[in-house]
Design a protein around this motif. Structure first.
Motif, PDB file in Angstrom:
ATOM      1  N   LYS A 157       0.835  -1.221   0.000  1.00  0.00           N
ATOM      2  CA  LYS A 157       0.000   0.000   0.000  1.00  0.00           C
ATOM      3  C   LYS A 157       0.864   1.264   0.000  1.00  0.00           C
ATOM      4  O   LYS A 157       2.004   1.232   0.436  1.00  0.00           O
ATOM      5  N   GLY A 158       0.273   2.364  -0.448  1.00  0.00           N
ATOM      6  CA  GLY A 158       0.944   3.672  -0.357  1.00  0.00           C
ATOM      7  C   GLY A 158       2.036   3.859  -1.393  1.00  0.00           C
ATOM      8  O   GLY A 158       2.906   4.703  -1.239  1.00  0.00           O
ATOM      9  N   THR A 159       1.983   3.071  -2.467  1.00  0.00           N
ATOM     10  CA  THR A 159       3.033   3.124  -3.490  1.00  0.00           C
ATOM     11  C   THR A 159       2.449   3.509  -4.855  1.00  0.00           C
ATOM     12  O   THR A 159       1.252   3.347  -5.096  1.00  0.00           O
ATOM     13  N   THR A 160       3.325   3.946  -5.745  1.00  0.00           N
ATOM     14  CA  THR A 160       2.919   4.154  -7.129  1.00  0.00           C
ATOM     15  C   THR A 160       2.604   2.799  -7.770  1.00  0.00           C
ATOM     16  O   THR A 160       1.861   2.727  -8.756  1.00  0.00           O
ATOM     17  N   THR A 161       3.181   1.756  -7.192  1.00  0.00           N
ATOM     18  CA  THR A 161       3.010   0.396  -7.710  1.00  0.00           C
ATOM     19  C   THR A 161       1.538   0.012  -7.828  1.00  0.00           C
ATOM     20  O   THR A 161       1.097  -0.542  -8.844  1.00  0.00           O
ATOM     21  N   ALA A 162       0.792   0.295  -6.757  1.00  0.00           N
ATOM     22  CA  ALA A 162      -0.618  -0.079  -6.746  1.00  0.00           C
ATOM     23  C   ALA A 162      -1.387   0.687  -7.835  1.00  0.00           C
ATOM     24  O   ALA A 162      -2.280   0.138  -8.487  1.00  0.00           O
ATOM     25  N   LEU A 163      -1.017   1.952  -8.053  1.00  0.00           N
ATOM     26  CA  LEU A 163      -1.696   2.767  -9.076  1.00  0.00           C
ATOM     27  C   LEU A 163      -1.376   2.274 -10.490  1.00  0.00           C
ATOM     28  O   LEU A 163      -2.257   2.128 -11.331  1.00  0.00           O
ATOM     29  N   ASN A 164      -0.095   1.989 -10.740  1.00  0.00           N
ATOM     30  CA  ASN A 164       0.305   1.510 -12.076  1.00  0.00           C
ATOM     31  C   ASN A 164      -0.334   0.166 -12.393  1.00  0.00           C
ATOM     32  O   ASN A 164      -0.668  -0.124 -13.540  1.00  0.00           O
ATOM     33  N   LEU A 165      -0.468  -0.636 -11.360  1.00  0.00           N
ATOM     34  CA  LEU A 165      -1.060  -1.970 -11.529  1.00  0.00           C
ATOM     35  C   LEU A 165      -2.481  -1.824 -12.072  1.00  0.00           C
ATOM     36  O   LEU A 165      -2.854  -2.473 -13.068  1.00  0.00           O
ATOM     37  N   ALA A 166      -3.237  -0.937 -11.441  1.00  0.00           N
ATOM     38  CA  ALA A 166      -4.624  -0.710 -11.875  1.00  0.00           C
ATOM     39  C   ALA A 166      -4.649  -0.201 -13.316  1.00  0.00           C
ATOM     40  O   ALA A 166      -5.423  -0.687 -14.147  1.00  0.00           O
ATOM     41  N   ASP A 167      -3.778   0.760 -13.620  1.00  0.00           N
ATOM     42  CA  ASP A 167      -3.723   1.325 -14.982  1.00  0.00           C
ATOM     43  C   ASP A 167      -3.415   0.246 -16.011  1.00  0.00           C
ATOM     44  O   ASP A 167      -4.044   0.184 -17.075  1.00  0.00           O
ATOM     45  N   PHE A 168      -2.412  -0.576 -15.697  1.00  0.00           N
ATOM     46  CA  PHE A 168      -1.948  -1.569 -16.670  1.00  0.00           C
ATOM     47  C   PHE A 168      -3.039  -2.587 -17.002  1.00  0.00           C
ATOM     48  O   PHE A 168      -3.280  -2.906 -18.167  1.00  0.00           O
ATOM     49  N   PHE A 169      -3.701  -3.055 -15.964  1.00  0.00           N
ATOM     50  CA  PHE A 169      -4.751  -4.059 -16.222  1.00  0.00           C
ATOM     51  C   PHE A 169      -5.933  -3.437 -16.958  1.00  0.00           C
ATOM     52  O   PHE A 169      -6.493  -4.021 -17.878  1.00  0.00           O
ATOM     53  N   ARG A 170      -6.292  -2.210 -16.567  1.00  0.00           N
ATOM     54  CA  ARG A 170      -7.419  -1.550 -17.228  1.00  0.00           C
ATOM     55  C   ARG A 170      -7.079  -1.279 -18.698  1.00  0.00           C
ATOM     56  O   ARG A 170      -7.862  -1.574 -19.593  1.00  0.00           O
ATOM     57  N   ALA A 171      -5.878  -0.771 -18.925  1.00  0.00           N
ATOM     58  CA  ALA A 171      -5.481  -0.427 -20.301  1.00  0.00           C
ATOM     59  C   ALA A 171      -5.454  -1.663 -21.198  1.00  0.00           C
ATOM     60  O   ALA A 171      -5.633  -1.551 -22.413  1.00  0.00           O
ATOM     61  N   ASN A 172      -5.229  -2.819 -20.609  1.00  0.00           N
ATOM     62  CA  ASN A 172      -5.146  -4.043 -21.420  1.00  0.00           C
ATOM     63  C   ASN A 172      -6.391  -4.925 -21.275  1.00  0.00           C
ATOM     64  O   ASN A 172      -6.340  -6.124 -21.595  1.00  0.00           O
ATOM     65  N   SER A 173      -7.455  -4.314 -20.777  1.00  0.00           N
ATOM     66  CA  SER A 173      -8.753  -5.011 -20.623  1.00  0.00           C
ATOM     67  C   SER A 173      -8.608  -6.338 -19.881  1.00  0.00           C
ATOM     68  O   SER A 173      -9.157  -7.363 -20.296  1.00  0.00           O
ATOM     69  N   MET A 174      -7.838  -6.299 -18.812  1.00  0.00           N
ATOM     70  CA  MET A 174      -7.672  -7.507 -17.994  1.00  0.00           C
ATOM     71  C   MET A 174      -8.163  -7.201 -16.574  1.00  0.00           C
ATOM     72  O   MET A 174      -8.222  -6.039 -16.165  1.00  0.00           O
ATOM     73  N   THR A 175      -8.479  -8.236 -15.834  1.00  0.00           N
ATOM     74  CA  THR A 175      -8.881  -8.039 -14.438  1.00  0.00           C
ATOM     75  C   THR A 175      -7.892  -8.775 -13.533  1.00  0.00           C
ATOM     76  O   THR A 175      -7.150  -9.660 -13.984  1.00  0.00           O
ATOM     77  N   TYR A 176      -7.906  -8.396 -12.257  1.00  0.00           N
ATOM     78  CA  TYR A 176      -7.016  -9.051 -11.294  1.00  0.00           C
ATOM     79  C   TYR A 176      -7.627  -8.929  -9.909  1.00  0.00           C
ATOM     80  O   TYR A 176      -8.526  -8.105  -9.678  1.00  0.00           O
TER      81      TYR A 176
END
Ligand SMILES: N[C@@H](CCC(=O)N[C@@H](CS)C(=O)NCC(=O)O)C(=O)O
Length: 344
Positions: A157-176
């Motif tokens: 938590k509290g990282t850019t990591t969590a934000l990029n993760l959401a972006d990457f999956f959304r941009a590639n139409s994937m869920t996690y």
């Protein structure tokens, strides 16, 4: 009509400039003076990330982020031991700096607009160009991050990591399915005990964290890099003089590598008649004093931790257990993007 009003305008501007110079020097004196009076630099680091900031059983700190603070202490005190390390989680790090609990944050922190604009904080420089990646269990037989649809992912938590993760999956139409943890220890434990298929963080941290797994050979670091993570030290924005000191210690370490001045050849540098070496050692010019330091500040920093390349190789590169290649963090003149303004 035009001339008088513009000269009045100029006078007002000049007065404003004088006022702001005064304001800067008053505020600017604060952190350096506080550090000197206290006799130790207070430096925020991570709670335990091999290669960056790690504490052994005897309580000795080591790592790239730790060495940056030692270089800063050496520039200020000519003594790299005058640092008190304050381990901070990702969530608490920026508040600790804002609240004055630390003088500088040196904790694999990514420079983003949101962390700077309106935050009361400033990133002083980039000390490590990183990017986010994925570590996956080999049992998944995945070779690309684009095959991670429906995976469960452990993240801190509290990282850019969590934000990029959401972006990457959304941009590639994937869920996690996200499993977010307050501490790195808990996130890694969850991955190690197969509570999630994937662990995501800065690439450097993947190398670091793989070492601590019960079966490092059972995981793979995927080649995908999904973000830019320029990592560097952070200070409060109300103290320009201190900001400059922190910034120039970073630049000084990079400039030292470019000049070929390292921990093992300081006496050669001191004897050198080359103009840039003389400026670096403080033999020529008044650069240290302008920063509020001794003119030998840069030499003192390199004496403590070596130049940038030495600091990198010892902690995260070829001489370390991590074995991270220099990559982007090579000097601009060697094919990388490390480029420090000239010390002159
Ligand atoms: N660079 C990213 C991630 C930094 C981060 O905190 N990464 C974690 C995951 S590896 C970490 O270093 N944890 C170490 C700790 O909490 O002590 C950021 O600034 O948000």
């Amino acid at each position: 009509m035009g001339a008088p009003s513009s000269s009045l305008g100029l006078r007002i501007l000049c007065a404003a400039a004088v006022f702001s110079t005064l304001a800067v020097s008053v505020a600017g004196a604060a952190t350096l003076d506080t550090v000197k009076q206290r006799g130790t630099l207070t430096c925020g680091v991570s709670q335990g990330l091999p290669g960056f900031s790690d504490r052994d059983a005897q309580g000795n700190w080591s790592g790239f982020d730790v060495d940056f603070c030692r270089a800063l202490a050496a520039a200020v005190f000519n003594d790299p031991k005058k640092v008190t390390f304050v381990p901070l989680s990702a969530v608490e790090r920026f508040d600790a700096l804002k609240d004055g609990k630390i003088d500088v944050l040196s904790r694999n922190s990514t420079w983003t607009l949101d962390r700077e604009a309106g935050s009361g904080l400033l990133f002083a420089s980039v000390m490590y160009y990183d990017g986010q990646g994925f570590m996956v269990a080999r049992r998944l037989q995945v070779t690309s991050a684009l095959e991670l649809d429906k995976a469960s992912v452990c993240v801190q938590k509290g990282t850019t990591t969590a934000l990029n993760l959401a972006d990457f999956f959304r941009a590639n139409s994937m869920t996690y399915r996200e499993l977010a943890f307050d501490t790195l220890g808990d996130a890694i434990k969850a991955f190690d005990t197969a509570q999630c298929d994937v662990f995501t963080s800065d690439q450097s941290a993947l190398y670091a964290n793989r070492l601590g797994l019960s079966k490092p050979e059972s995981v793979e670091i995927l080649p995908d890099v999904i973000s830019k993570e320029p990592l560097g030290p952070v200070v409060r924005s109300d103290d320009v003089a201190w900001f400059n000191i922190v910034k120039w210690v970073g630049f000084g370490l990079v400039d030292a590598e470019e000049l070929g001045i390292g921990a093992s050849n300081l006496s050669e540098a001191l004897a050198s008649t080359k103009p840039d070496a003389k400026r670096f050692t403080g033999a020529d010019g008044d650069f240290g004093r302008k920063l509020g330091l001794d003119n030998a500040w840069a030499l003192q920093a390199v004496k403590a931790v070596g130049h940038y390349g030495e600091m990198f190789e010892r902690n995260i590169g070829s001489q370390s257990r991590l074995g991270v290649p220099r990559g982007l963090n090579q000097l601009w003149s060697q094919g990388g993007i490390l480029y420090a303004p000239p010390l002159r």
